[in-house]
Design a protein around this motif. Structure first.
Motif, PDB file in Angstrom:
ATOM      1  N   LEU A   1       0.793  -1.225   0.000  1.00  0.00           N
ATOM      2  CA  LEU A   1       0.000   0.000   0.000  1.00  0.00           C
ATOM      3  C   LEU A   1       0.829   1.282   0.000  1.00  0.00           C
ATOM      4  O   LEU A   1       0.504   2.225  -0.718  1.00  0.00           O
ATOM      5  CB  LEU A   1      -0.935   0.013   1.219  1.00  0.00           C
ATOM      6  N   LYS A   2       1.886   1.316   0.802  1.00  0.00           N
ATOM      7  CA  LYS A   2       2.607   2.572   1.002  1.00  0.00           C
ATOM      8  C   LYS A   2       3.959   2.630   0.316  1.00  0.00           C
ATOM      9  O   LYS A   2       4.249   3.576  -0.413  1.00  0.00           O
ATOM     10  CB  LYS A   2       2.813   2.816   2.498  1.00  0.00           C
ATOM     11  N   ASP A   3       4.805   1.657   0.563  1.00  0.00           N
ATOM     12  CA  ASP A   3       6.188   1.717   0.080  1.00  0.00           C
ATOM     13  C   ASP A   3       6.268   1.493  -1.433  1.00  0.00           C
ATOM     14  O   ASP A   3       6.834   2.315  -2.158  1.00  0.00           O
ATOM     15  CB  ASP A   3       7.061   0.700   0.821  1.00  0.00           C
ATOM     16  N   ASP A   4       5.705   0.393  -1.904  1.00  0.00           N
ATOM     17  CA  ASP A   4       5.774   0.051  -3.330  1.00  0.00           C
ATOM     18  C   ASP A   4       4.588   0.600  -4.126  1.00  0.00           C
ATOM     19  O   ASP A   4       4.640   0.644  -5.348  1.00  0.00           O
ATOM     20  CB  ASP A   4       5.832  -1.470  -3.518  1.00  0.00           C
ATOM     21  N   GLU A   5       3.528   0.961  -3.419  1.00  0.00           N
ATOM     22  CA  GLU A   5       2.296   1.488  -4.021  1.00  0.00           C
ATOM     23  C   GLU A   5       1.773   0.590  -5.150  1.00  0.00           C
ATOM     24  O   GLU A   5       1.341   1.061  -6.194  1.00  0.00           O
ATOM     25  CB  GLU A   5       2.490   2.925  -4.499  1.00  0.00           C
ATOM     26  N   LYS A   6       1.803  -0.720  -4.919  1.00  0.00           N
ATOM     27  CA  LYS A   6       1.328  -1.671  -5.929  1.00  0.00           C
ATOM     28  C   LYS A   6      -0.173  -1.540  -6.189  1.00  0.00           C
ATOM     29  O   LYS A   6      -0.655  -1.973  -7.239  1.00  0.00           O
ATOM     30  CB  LYS A   6       1.670  -3.101  -5.516  1.00  0.00           C
ATOM     31  N   TRP A   7      -0.894  -0.957  -5.252  1.00  0.00           N
ATOM     32  CA  TRP A   7      -2.330  -0.762  -5.441  1.00  0.00           C
ATOM     33  C   TRP A   7      -2.610   0.109  -6.667  1.00  0.00           C
ATOM     34  O   TRP A   7      -3.658  -0.003  -7.290  1.00  0.00           O
ATOM     35  CB  TRP A   7      -2.974  -0.164  -4.188  1.00  0.00           C
ATOM     36  N   LYS A   8      -1.653   0.950  -7.054  1.00  0.00           N
ATOM     37  CA  LYS A   8      -1.840   1.829  -8.209  1.00  0.00           C
ATOM     38  C   LYS A   8      -1.882   1.049  -9.526  1.00  0.00           C
ATOM     39  O   LYS A   8      -2.269   1.594 -10.551  1.00  0.00           O
ATOM     40  CB  LYS A   8      -0.731   2.878  -8.267  1.00  0.00           C
ATOM     41  N   ASP A   9      -1.491  -0.227  -9.490  1.00  0.00           N
ATOM     42  CA  ASP A   9      -1.525  -1.071 -10.681  1.00  0.00           C
ATOM     43  C   ASP A   9      -2.941  -1.534 -11.033  1.00  0.00           C
ATOM     44  O   ASP A   9      -3.150  -2.139 -12.070  1.00  0.00           O
ATOM     45  CB  ASP A   9      -0.656  -2.318 -10.488  1.00  0.00           C
TER      46      ASP A   9
ATOM     47  N   LYS B   1      -8.328  -9.843  -6.945  1.00  0.00           N
ATOM     48  CA  LYS B   1      -8.784 -10.570  -8.136  1.00  0.00           C
ATOM     49  C   LYS B   1     -10.180 -11.143  -7.904  1.00  0.00           C
ATOM     50  O   LYS B   1     -11.061 -11.027  -8.756  1.00  0.00           O
ATOM     51  CB  LYS B   1      -7.790 -11.684  -8.478  1.00  0.00           C
ATOM     52  N   GLN B   2     -10.385 -11.741  -6.731  1.00  0.00           N
ATOM     53  CA  GLN B   2     -11.688 -12.335  -6.391  1.00  0.00           C
ATOM     54  C   GLN B   2     -12.791 -11.287  -6.381  1.00  0.00           C
ATOM     55  O   GLN B   2     -13.919 -11.553  -6.772  1.00  0.00           O
ATOM     56  CB  GLN B   2     -11.583 -12.998  -5.008  1.00  0.00           C
ATOM     57  N   LYS B   3     -12.470 -10.071  -5.974  1.00  0.00           N
ATOM     58  CA  LYS B   3     -13.451  -8.995  -5.890  1.00  0.00           C
ATOM     59  C   LYS B   3     -13.630  -8.254  -7.207  1.00  0.00           C
ATOM     60  O   LYS B   3     -14.399  -7.305  -7.301  1.00  0.00           O
ATOM     61  CB  LYS B   3     -13.079  -8.005  -4.776  1.00  0.00           C
ATOM     62  N   GLY B   4     -12.897  -8.681  -8.243  1.00  0.00           N
ATOM     63  CA  GLY B   4     -13.108  -8.130  -9.569  1.00  0.00           C
ATOM     64  C   GLY B   4     -12.207  -6.976  -9.956  1.00  0.00           C
ATOM     65  O   GLY B   4     -12.404  -6.366 -11.007  1.00  0.00           O
ATOM     66  N   PHE B   5     -11.214  -6.668  -9.125  1.00  0.00           N
ATOM     67  CA  PHE B   5     -10.270  -5.604  -9.478  1.00  0.00           C
ATOM     68  C   PHE B   5      -9.276  -6.142 -10.509  1.00  0.00           C
ATOM     69  O   PHE B   5      -8.753  -7.230 -10.350  1.00  0.00           O
ATOM     70  CB  PHE B   5      -9.528  -5.095  -8.247  1.00  0.00           C
ATOM     71  N   ARG B   6      -9.065  -5.363 -11.574  1.00  0.00           N
ATOM     72  CA  ARG B   6      -8.154  -5.786 -12.624  1.00  0.00           C
ATOM     73  C   ARG B   6      -6.962  -4.857 -12.682  1.00  0.00           C
ATOM     74  O   ARG B   6      -7.069  -3.663 -12.389  1.00  0.00           O
ATOM     75  CB  ARG B   6      -8.852  -5.754 -13.969  1.00  0.00           C
ATOM     76  N   LYS B   7      -5.835  -5.429 -13.082  1.00  0.00           N
ATOM     77  CA  LYS B   7      -4.642  -4.599 -13.254  1.00  0.00           C
ATOM     78  C   LYS B   7      -4.824  -3.716 -14.472  1.00  0.00           C
ATOM     79  O   LYS B   7      -5.443  -4.121 -15.449  1.00  0.00           O
ATOM     80  CB  LYS B   7      -3.391  -5.472 -13.406  1.00  0.00           C
ATOM     81  N   SER B   8      -4.276  -2.522 -14.374  1.00  0.00           N
ATOM     82  CA  SER B   8      -4.373  -1.555 -15.487  1.00  0.00           C
ATOM     83  C   SER B   8      -3.565  -2.022 -16.674  1.00  0.00           C
ATOM     84  O   SER B   8      -2.593  -2.677 -16.568  1.00  0.00           O
ATOM     85  CB  SER B   8      -3.850  -0.191 -15.074  1.00  0.00           C
TER      86      SER B   8
ATOM     87  N   LYS C   1       0.532 -11.887  -1.350  1.00  0.00           N
ATOM     88  CA  LYS C   1      -0.136 -12.895  -2.181  1.00  0.00           C
ATOM     89  C   LYS C   1      -1.636 -12.959  -1.882  1.00  0.00           C
ATOM     90  O   LYS C   1      -2.462 -13.000  -2.791  1.00  0.00           O
ATOM     91  CB  LYS C   1       0.514 -14.265  -1.953  1.00  0.00           C
ATOM     92  N   LYS C   2      -1.980 -12.961  -0.598  1.00  0.00           N
ATOM     93  CA  LYS C   2      -3.383 -13.052  -0.205  1.00  0.00           C
ATOM     94  C   LYS C   2      -4.158 -11.808  -0.639  1.00  0.00           C
ATOM     95  O   LYS C   2      -5.306 -11.899  -1.066  1.00  0.00           O
ATOM     96  CB  LYS C   2      -3.477 -13.249   1.319  1.00  0.00           C
ATOM     97  N   LEU C   3      -3.521 -10.639  -0.568  1.00  0.00           N
ATOM     98  CA  LEU C   3      -4.176  -9.405  -0.981  1.00  0.00           C
ATOM     99  C   LEU C   3      -4.417  -9.397  -2.494  1.00  0.00           C
ATOM    100  O   LEU C   3      -5.495  -9.021  -2.955  1.00  0.00           O
ATOM    101  CB  LEU C   3      -3.347  -8.189  -0.563  1.00  0.00           C
ATOM    102  N   VAL C   4      -3.439  -9.841  -3.263  1.00  0.00           N
ATOM    103  CA  VAL C   4      -3.593  -9.927  -4.721  1.00  0.00           C
ATOM    104  C   VAL C   4      -4.740 -10.881  -5.065  1.00  0.00           C
ATOM    105  O   VAL C   4      -5.572 -10.589  -5.935  1.00  0.00           O
ATOM    106  CB  VAL C   4      -2.269 -10.357  -5.393  1.00  0.00           C
ATOM    107  N   GLN C   5      -4.828 -12.011  -4.366  1.00  0.00           N
ATOM    108  CA  GLN C   5      -5.916 -12.977  -4.595  1.00  0.00           C
ATOM    109  C   GLN C   5      -7.272 -12.345  -4.265  1.00  0.00           C
ATOM    110  O   GLN C   5      -8.247 -12.535  -4.985  1.00  0.00           O
ATOM    111  CB  GLN C   5      -5.705 -14.236  -3.755  1.00  0.00           C
ATOM    112  N   LEU C   6      -7.334 -11.607  -3.152  1.00  0.00           N
ATOM    113  CA  LEU C   6      -8.578 -10.950  -2.750  1.00  0.00           C
ATOM    114  C   LEU C   6      -9.017  -9.935  -3.801  1.00  0.00           C
ATOM    115  O   LEU C   6     -10.195  -9.897  -4.181  1.00  0.00           O
ATOM    116  CB  LEU C   6      -8.405 -10.265  -1.392  1.00  0.00           C
TER     117      LEU C   6
END
Length: 72
Positions: free
Chosen positions: A13-21, A65-72, A58-63
């Motif tokens: 969430l903060k350091d790598d900001e992967k959520w922005k993907d 995906k399960q909730k329908g969020f797609r990578k940009s 890993k668990k957050l990425v799976q969640l």
């Protein structure tokens, strides 16, 4: 964020900001607040809230995906 895997969550969430993907995913920082994923409907009304304490990367990425969020 006291749980050992919360270091991974913080990095995502903060350091790598992967959520922005991800499309349609935004982060709102609330000081001293539990890390939650809040799912909104098309009228910006909350339909689901998930406590992310203890989630690994890993668990957050799976969640997401399960909730329908797609990578940009």
């Amino acid at each position: 964020m006291d749980h050992p895997s919360n270091a991974e969550l913080r990095a995502f969430l903060k350091d790598d900001e992967k959520w922005k993907d991800y499309e349609s995913l935004d982060v709102e920082w609330i000081h001293h607040h539990n890390p939650d994923l809040v799912i909104l409907n098309d009228r910006d009304q909350e339909v689901e809230r998930i406590d992310l304490n203890g989630y690994t990367n890993k668990k957050l990425v799976q969640l997401l995906k399960q909730k329908g969020f797609r990578k940009s």
